[in-house]
Write a protein that holds these residues in place. Structure first.
Motif, PDB file in Angstrom:
ATOM      1  N   VAL A  83       0.857  -1.185   0.000  1.00  0.00           N
ATOM      2  CA  VAL A  83       0.000   0.000   0.000  1.00  0.00           C
ATOM      3  C   VAL A  83       0.890   1.230   0.000  1.00  0.00           C
ATOM      4  O   VAL A  83       1.990   1.222   0.566  1.00  0.00           O
ATOM      5  CB  VAL A  83      -0.989   0.028   1.194  1.00  0.00           C
ATOM      6  N   ASP A  84       0.416   2.275  -0.648  1.00  0.00           N
ATOM      7  CA  ASP A  84       1.195   3.497  -0.774  1.00  0.00           C
ATOM      8  C   ASP A  84       1.585   4.039   0.598  1.00  0.00           C
ATOM      9  O   ASP A  84       2.716   4.439   0.821  1.00  0.00           O
ATOM     10  CB  ASP A  84       0.394   4.529  -1.571  1.00  0.00           C
ATOM     11  N   THR A  85       0.635   4.016   1.519  1.00  0.00           N
ATOM     12  CA  THR A  85       0.877   4.461   2.885  1.00  0.00           C
ATOM     13  C   THR A  85       0.014   3.626   3.825  1.00  0.00           C
ATOM     14  O   THR A  85      -1.102   3.257   3.468  1.00  0.00           O
ATOM     15  CB  THR A  85       0.582   5.964   3.071  1.00  0.00           C
ATOM     16  N   LEU A  86       0.515   3.321   4.999  1.00  0.00           N
ATOM     17  CA  LEU A  86      -0.272   2.510   5.928  1.00  0.00           C
ATOM     18  C   LEU A  86      -1.506   3.241   6.444  1.00  0.00           C
ATOM     19  O   LEU A  86      -2.400   2.615   7.008  1.00  0.00           O
ATOM     20  CB  LEU A  86       0.607   2.009   7.073  1.00  0.00           C
ATOM     21  N   ILE A  87      -1.596   4.533   6.202  1.00  0.00           N
ATOM     22  CA  ILE A  87      -2.829   5.266   6.514  1.00  0.00           C
ATOM     23  C   ILE A  87      -3.986   4.683   5.707  1.00  0.00           C
ATOM     24  O   ILE A  87      -5.128   4.683   6.137  1.00  0.00           O
ATOM     25  CB  ILE A  87      -2.655   6.778   6.232  1.00  0.00           C
ATOM     26  N   ASP A  88      -3.662   4.131   4.523  1.00  0.00           N
ATOM     27  CA  ASP A  88      -4.671   3.522   3.642  1.00  0.00           C
ATOM     28  C   ASP A  88      -5.099   2.127   4.090  1.00  0.00           C
ATOM     29  O   ASP A  88      -6.041   1.564   3.539  1.00  0.00           O
ATOM     30  CB  ASP A  88      -4.133   3.409   2.213  1.00  0.00           C
ATOM     31  N   PHE A  89      -4.405   1.548   5.070  1.00  0.00           N
ATOM     32  CA  PHE A  89      -4.664   0.158   5.423  1.00  0.00           C
ATOM     33  C   PHE A  89      -6.128  -0.133   5.772  1.00  0.00           C
ATOM     34  O   PHE A  89      -6.690  -1.103   5.248  1.00  0.00           O
ATOM     35  CB  PHE A  89      -3.748  -0.319   6.559  1.00  0.00           C
ATOM     36  N   PHE A 104      -9.629 -16.462   4.722  1.00  0.00           N
ATOM     37  CA  PHE A 104      -8.666 -15.597   4.053  1.00  0.00           C
ATOM     38  C   PHE A 104      -7.318 -16.303   3.946  1.00  0.00           C
ATOM     39  O   PHE A 104      -6.922 -17.046   4.846  1.00  0.00           O
ATOM     40  CB  PHE A 104      -8.480 -14.293   4.835  1.00  0.00           C
ATOM     41  N   PRO A 105      -6.604 -16.075   2.839  1.00  0.00           N
ATOM     42  CA  PRO A 105      -5.262 -16.643   2.721  1.00  0.00           C
ATOM     43  C   PRO A 105      -4.301 -15.932   3.671  1.00  0.00           C
ATOM     44  O   PRO A 105      -4.612 -14.874   4.210  1.00  0.00           O
ATOM     45  CB  PRO A 105      -4.890 -16.369   1.261  1.00  0.00           C
ATOM     46  N   ALA A 106      -3.121 -16.518   3.843  1.00  0.00           N
ATOM     47  CA  ALA A 106      -2.061 -15.840   4.578  1.00  0.00           C
ATOM     48  C   ALA A 106      -1.739 -14.547   3.823  1.00  0.00           C
ATOM     49  O   ALA A 106      -1.915 -14.476   2.602  1.00  0.00           O
ATOM     50  CB  ALA A 106      -0.834 -16.738   4.666  1.00  0.00           C
ATOM     51  N   ARG A 107      -1.284 -13.531   4.572  1.00  0.00           N
ATOM     52  CA  ARG A 107      -1.053 -12.245   3.904  1.00  0.00           C
ATOM     53  C   ARG A 107       0.027 -11.465   4.631  1.00  0.00           C
ATOM     54  O   ARG A 107       0.154 -11.536   5.849  1.00  0.00           O
ATOM     55  CB  ARG A 107      -2.353 -11.435   3.897  1.00  0.00           C
ATOM     56  N   VAL A 108       0.784 -10.715   3.864  1.00  0.00           N
ATOM     57  CA  VAL A 108       1.708  -9.727   4.400  1.00  0.00           C
ATOM     58  C   VAL A 108       1.368  -8.404   3.720  1.00  0.00           C
ATOM     59  O   VAL A 108       1.072  -8.378   2.519  1.00  0.00           O
ATOM     60  CB  VAL A 108       3.187 -10.128   4.170  1.00  0.00           C
ATOM     61  N   THR A 109       1.347  -7.334   4.496  1.00  0.00           N
ATOM     62  CA  THR A 109       1.043  -6.008   3.958  1.00  0.00           C
ATOM     63  C   THR A 109       2.146  -5.054   4.390  1.00  0.00           C
ATOM     64  O   THR A 109       2.456  -4.969   5.576  1.00  0.00           O
ATOM     65  CB  THR A 109      -0.313  -5.493   4.474  1.00  0.00           C
ATOM     66  N   VAL A 110       2.737  -4.366   3.427  1.00  0.00           N
ATOM     67  CA  VAL A 110       3.792  -3.406   3.727  1.00  0.00           C
ATOM     68  C   VAL A 110       3.521  -2.086   3.011  1.00  0.00           C
ATOM     69  O   VAL A 110       2.768  -2.041   2.039  1.00  0.00           O
ATOM     70  CB  VAL A 110       5.183  -3.940   3.316  1.00  0.00           C
ATOM     71  N   SER A 111       4.141  -1.063   3.512  1.00  0.00           N
ATOM     72  CA  SER A 111       4.060   0.242   2.880  1.00  0.00           C
ATOM     73  C   SER A 111       5.183   0.340   1.863  1.00  0.00           C
ATOM     74  O   SER A 111       6.331   0.020   2.170  1.00  0.00           O
ATOM     75  CB  SER A 111       4.203   1.333   3.950  1.00  0.00           C
ATOM     76  N   GLY A 112       4.830   0.751   0.667  1.00  0.00           N
ATOM     77  CA  GLY A 112       5.837   0.872  -0.382  1.00  0.00           C
ATOM     78  C   GLY A 112       5.297   1.680  -1.532  1.00  0.00           C
ATOM     79  O   GLY A 112       4.094   1.708  -1.772  1.00  0.00           O
ATOM     80  N   GLY A 113       6.152   2.341  -2.232  1.00  0.00           N
ATOM     81  CA  GLY A 113       5.719   3.194  -3.333  1.00  0.00           C
ATOM     82  C   GLY A 113       5.219   2.411  -4.529  1.00  0.00           C
ATOM     83  O   GLY A 113       5.947   1.605  -5.092  1.00  0.00           O
ATOM     84  N   VAL A 114       3.982   2.598  -4.878  1.00  0.00           N
ATOM     85  CA  VAL A 114       3.399   1.987  -6.071  1.00  0.00           C
ATOM     86  C   VAL A 114       2.800   3.076  -6.968  1.00  0.00           C
ATOM     87  O   VAL A 114       1.896   2.830  -7.742  1.00  0.00           O
ATOM     88  CB  VAL A 114       2.352   0.891  -5.714  1.00  0.00           C
ATOM     89  N   ASP A 115       3.327   4.280  -6.824  1.00  0.00           N
ATOM     90  CA  ASP A 115       2.859   5.452  -7.552  1.00  0.00           C
ATOM     91  C   ASP A 115       2.783   5.171  -9.047  1.00  0.00           C
ATOM     92  O   ASP A 115       3.696   4.543  -9.589  1.00  0.00           O
ATOM     93  CB  ASP A 115       3.824   6.602  -7.268  1.00  0.00           C
ATOM     94  N   PRO A 116       1.732   5.501  -9.747  1.00  0.00           N
ATOM     95  CA  PRO A 116       0.636   6.370  -9.334  1.00  0.00           C
ATOM     96  C   PRO A 116      -0.535   5.626  -8.681  1.00  0.00           C
ATOM     97  O   PRO A 116      -1.569   6.209  -8.416  1.00  0.00           O
ATOM     98  CB  PRO A 116       0.180   7.000 -10.648  1.00  0.00           C
ATOM     99  N   PHE A 117      -0.363   4.334  -8.435  1.00  0.00           N
ATOM    100  CA  PHE A 117      -1.426   3.546  -7.824  1.00  0.00           C
ATOM    101  C   PHE A 117      -1.261   3.548  -6.309  1.00  0.00           C
ATOM    102  O   PHE A 117      -0.189   3.828  -5.793  1.00  0.00           O
ATOM    103  CB  PHE A 117      -1.428   2.117  -8.380  1.00  0.00           C
ATOM    104  N   ARG A 118      -2.320   3.208  -5.610  1.00  0.00           N
ATOM    105  CA  ARG A 118      -2.290   3.232  -4.148  1.00  0.00           C
ATOM    106  C   ARG A 118      -2.114   1.856  -3.541  1.00  0.00           C
ATOM    107  O   ARG A 118      -1.870   1.730  -2.351  1.00  0.00           O
ATOM    108  CB  ARG A 118      -3.562   3.901  -3.625  1.00  0.00           C
ATOM    109  N   VAL A 119      -2.239   0.789  -4.374  1.00  0.00           N
ATOM    110  CA  VAL A 119      -2.098  -0.572  -3.872  1.00  0.00           C
ATOM    111  C   VAL A 119      -1.617  -1.475  -5.002  1.00  0.00           C
ATOM    112  O   VAL A 119      -1.954  -1.271  -6.168  1.00  0.00           O
ATOM    113  CB  VAL A 119      -3.434  -1.089  -3.274  1.00  0.00           C
ATOM    114  N   GLU A 120      -0.799  -2.459  -4.631  1.00  0.00           N
ATOM    115  CA  GLU A 120      -0.372  -3.510  -5.552  1.00  0.00           C
ATOM    116  C   GLU A 120      -0.488  -4.828  -4.802  1.00  0.00           C
ATOM    117  O   GLU A 120      -0.088  -4.914  -3.631  1.00  0.00           O
ATOM    118  CB  GLU A 120       1.066  -3.294  -6.010  1.00  0.00           C
ATOM    119  N   ILE A 121      -1.037  -5.844  -5.479  1.00  0.00           N
ATOM    120  CA  ILE A 121      -1.300  -7.129  -4.831  1.00  0.00           C
ATOM    121  C   ILE A 121      -0.737  -8.252  -5.702  1.00  0.00           C
ATOM    122  O   ILE A 121      -1.054  -8.341  -6.887  1.00  0.00           O
ATOM    123  CB  ILE A 121      -2.813  -7.346  -4.617  1.00  0.00           C
TER     124      ILE A 121
END
Length: 131
Positions: A83-89, A104-121
Motif C-alpha cells: 500500500v502506498d501508505t499505511l494510513i490507507d490500510f 482468508f489466505p495468509a497475507r503480508v502487507t507493507v508500505s511501499g511506493g506503487v505510484d501512481p497507484f495506491r495498492v499492488e497485490i
C-alpha cells in the motif's frame, strides 16, 4: 502444465505487463501472479483514486489471470500487498474483505511506493487438479 517445469500464463483480458515480467508463472501445481494494481485492463489507467476501488480492481485482475489456469480466488494461499501508505490500510482491508473468499489466505502487507497507484497485490495460488 504436465511435463513442464514452469509455464508463463498470459491473457489479453487482464492488464498487460509494462516491463520484462509475466502476468503469472505456473509450476508444480502452483501459480504465482505478479503484482496487480487497480488499473483498467483496456486503458491501463487507474479505475479511481479511491484505494477501495483500486483494491477491488486489482483483485478482479488477479481473478482473470487465475482463471487462465482454472484457479479462483478461493485457491489463493498467500497474498503480498503493497500500500502506498499505511494510513490507507483500513480502507484497503475493508475492500479486501468484501471480495476475498473466506477463509482468508495468509497475507503480508507493507508500505511501499506503487505510484501512481495506491495498492499492488501479488498472490500465490494452488492450481486445482483436473478430474
Amino acid at each position: 502444465m504436465a511435463g513442464e517445469r514452469r509455464q508463463a500464463i498470459s491473457t489479453s483480458k487482464a492488464p498487460q505487463p509494462t516491463a520484462s515480467y509475466s502476468q503469472a508463472i505456473a509450476a508444480n501445481g502452483f501459480v504465482w501472479v505478479c503484482g496487480q494494481v487497480g488499473n483498467d485492463p483496456v486503458t491501463g489507467k487507474a479505475v479511481s483514486d479511491d484505494i477501495g476501488e483500486q483494491t477491488r480492481q486489482a483483485i478482479r485482475n488477479i481473478a482473470i489471470i487465475l482463471d487462465e489456469v482454472g484457479a479462483t480466488l478461493a485457491d489463493i494461499v498467500m497474498v503480498h500487498v503493497f500500500v502506498d501508505t499505511l494510513i490507507d490500510f483500513p480502507a484497503f482491508d475493508a475492500a479486501y474483505q468484501e471480495v476475498m473468499p473466506r477463509p482468508f489466505p495468509a497475507r503480508v502487507t507493507v508500505s511501499g511506493g506503487v505510484d501512481p497507484f495506491r495498492v499492488e497485490i501479488a498472490v500465490t495460488a494452488v492450481v486445482p487438479r483436473k478430474a
